[in-house]
Design a protein around this motif. Structure first.
Motif, short mmCIF file in Angstrom:
data_model
loop_
_atom_site.label_atom_id
_atom_site.label_comp_id
_atom_site.label_asym_id
_atom_site.label_seq_id
_atom_site.Cartn_x
_atom_site.Cartn_y
_atom_site.Cartn_z
N GLY A 60 0.82 -1.21 0.00
CA GLY A 60 0.00 0.00 0.00
C GLY A 60 0.85 1.26 0.00
O GLY A 60 0.57 2.21 -0.74
N LYS A 61 1.90 1.27 0.82
CA LYS A 61 2.78 2.44 0.89
C LYS A 61 3.52 2.65 -0.42
O LYS A 61 3.70 3.78 -0.89
CB LYS A 61 3.79 2.28 2.03
CG LYS A 61 3.20 2.33 3.42
CD LYS A 61 4.30 2.13 4.46
CE LYS A 61 3.74 2.13 5.87
NZ LYS A 61 4.81 1.94 6.88
N LEU A 62 3.96 1.54 -1.02
CA LEU A 62 4.71 1.64 -2.27
C LEU A 62 3.83 2.17 -3.39
O LEU A 62 4.23 3.08 -4.14
CB LEU A 62 5.27 0.26 -2.63
CG LEU A 62 6.12 0.18 -3.90
CD1 LEU A 62 7.30 1.14 -3.83
CD2 LEU A 62 6.61 -1.25 -4.13
N ILE A 63 2.62 1.64 -3.49
CA ILE A 63 1.71 2.10 -4.54
C ILE A 63 1.32 3.56 -4.32
O ILE A 63 1.17 4.33 -5.28
CB ILE A 63 0.47 1.19 -4.59
CG1 ILE A 63 0.87 -0.21 -5.09
CG2 ILE A 63 -0.61 1.78 -5.50
CD1 ILE A 63 -0.23 -1.24 -5.02
N LYS A 64 1.19 3.98 -3.07
CA LYS A 64 0.87 5.39 -2.78
C LYS A 64 2.00 6.30 -3.26
O LYS A 64 1.74 7.39 -3.79
CB LYS A 64 0.67 5.57 -1.28
CG LYS A 64 0.15 6.96 -0.88
CD LYS A 64 -1.28 7.17 -1.36
CE LYS A 64 -1.96 8.36 -0.72
NZ LYS A 64 -1.33 9.66 -1.00
N ILE A 65 3.24 5.86 -3.11
CA ILE A 65 4.37 6.62 -3.66
C ILE A 65 4.22 6.76 -5.17
O ILE A 65 4.41 7.84 -5.75
CB ILE A 65 5.71 5.96 -3.31
CG1 ILE A 65 6.04 6.12 -1.83
CG2 ILE A 65 6.84 6.52 -4.18
CD1 ILE A 65 6.54 7.48 -1.43
N PHE A 66 3.89 5.65 -5.84
CA PHE A 66 3.69 5.69 -7.29
C PHE A 66 2.59 6.70 -7.64
O PHE A 66 2.75 7.53 -8.55
CB PHE A 66 3.29 4.32 -7.82
CG PHE A 66 4.34 3.26 -7.71
CD1 PHE A 66 5.66 3.56 -7.40
CD2 PHE A 66 4.01 1.92 -7.93
CE1 PHE A 66 6.63 2.57 -7.30
CE2 PHE A 66 4.98 0.93 -7.84
CZ PHE A 66 6.28 1.25 -7.53
#
Length: 286
Positions: free
Chosen positions: A215-221
């Motif tokens: 979730g955190k990684l996709i939010k960065i994207f």
């Protein structure tokens, strides 16, 4: 022996991420506050002394990297309270301790896969803004600089990795004016949204081993890729014992119609590894 070693270019690596996470009993990242680590005169002076001492560098895909025995000596020689995450990793003989040290000093095989792919496909960086996410030694970002990127931002979970490894490597392989083209950010992905900017290309390797952090990684994207930007994610097909896998991450992305994904590389030898290419759907660009 502590495992801060460079992967040889023809050696298959075992899944030490999974093994180390299982032994540590932790999986999710602790949210370390985001901070910018600036290139300072001390970095240039320390590197000058490093060269004058005759210390060797490691050559990896045409890039000179500081010897990690030197990094280990620096970390362990500091007074109490400094470089504690690296000291803990050394004491535990571990490549990854989730929430403490995220493996930034090891050259992971998937990083070399992505570096080779970018070269083979002649991916263009001229004049572009690039993010090397989970940068470690900084190979991917340094490749972007070498290919003419306008700016490159490097991010790693551990500030110590940036200060003792990434920044020295960037200085080693570039002219002194590289300071004006680069920024370095440490901390958990969830704490960096107000510090990162928008990027044409995001490069990341070995960052999807733990599903709890997807979730955190996709939010960065979502927050940082430009409308016509491209994201490359290099990873093992499956991380045994931890649960992370390319298929699951890709499926999670596809739940949002914003993203189009494709596998642009798959290894033919050793542990199955892949590169996932992510772009925004045409509807999002209108």
């Amino acid at each position: 022996m502590f495992k801060f070693n460079f992967q040889s270019e023809n050696q298959d690596e075992t899944d030490t991420i999974s093994d180390d996470l299982k032994s540590s009993g932790k999986t999710s990242l602790q949210e370390i506050d985001g901070q910018e680590i600036e290139i300072s005169n001390d970095h240039f002076q320390n590197l000058k002394q490093y060269r004058e001492s005759g210390s060797s560098t490691n050559l990896v895909r045409g890039f000179h990297l500081v010897d990690l025995k030197h990094v280990e000596e620096l970390a362990t020689s500091q007074k109490s309270g400094e470089y504690e995450s690296l000291k803990t990793a050394i004491e535990m003989n571990s490549d990854v301790i989730s929430g403490v040290y995220e493996g930034g000093l090891k050259i992971w095989e998937c990083t070399l896969d992505l570096l080779d792919y970018l070269n083979k496909e002649s991916v263009q960086f001229e004049g572009l803004d690039v993010l090397d996410l989970g940068c470690g030694a900084g190979l991917l970002g340094m490749h972007a600089l070498r290919k003419g990127a306008q700016s490159v931002h490097f991010q790693d979970y551990n500030a110590e990795v940036l200060s003792l490894c990434t920044i020295p490597n960037v200085i080693l392989n570039n002219s002194p004016d590289v300071k004006s083209k680069t920024k370095f950010f440490a901390g958990d992905w969830g704490s960096l949204h107000d510090k990162l900017k928008s990027y044409d290309i995001i490069l990341t390797s070995e960052t999807i081993y733990n599903p709890e952090n997807y979730g955190k990684l996709i939010k960065i994207f979502e927050d940082t890729v430009k409308k016509n930007g491209v994201i490359y994610v290099a990873a093992k097909h499956f991380y045994f014992g931890v649960g992370g896998n390319v298929y699951g991450f890709e499926n999670l992305l596809r739940q949002n119609e914003r993203w189009n994904t494709s596998i642009c590389f798959c290894s033919t030898e050793g542990v199955k590894r892949e590169i996932l290419k992510i772009v925004q759907s045409a509807d999002q660009n209108h």
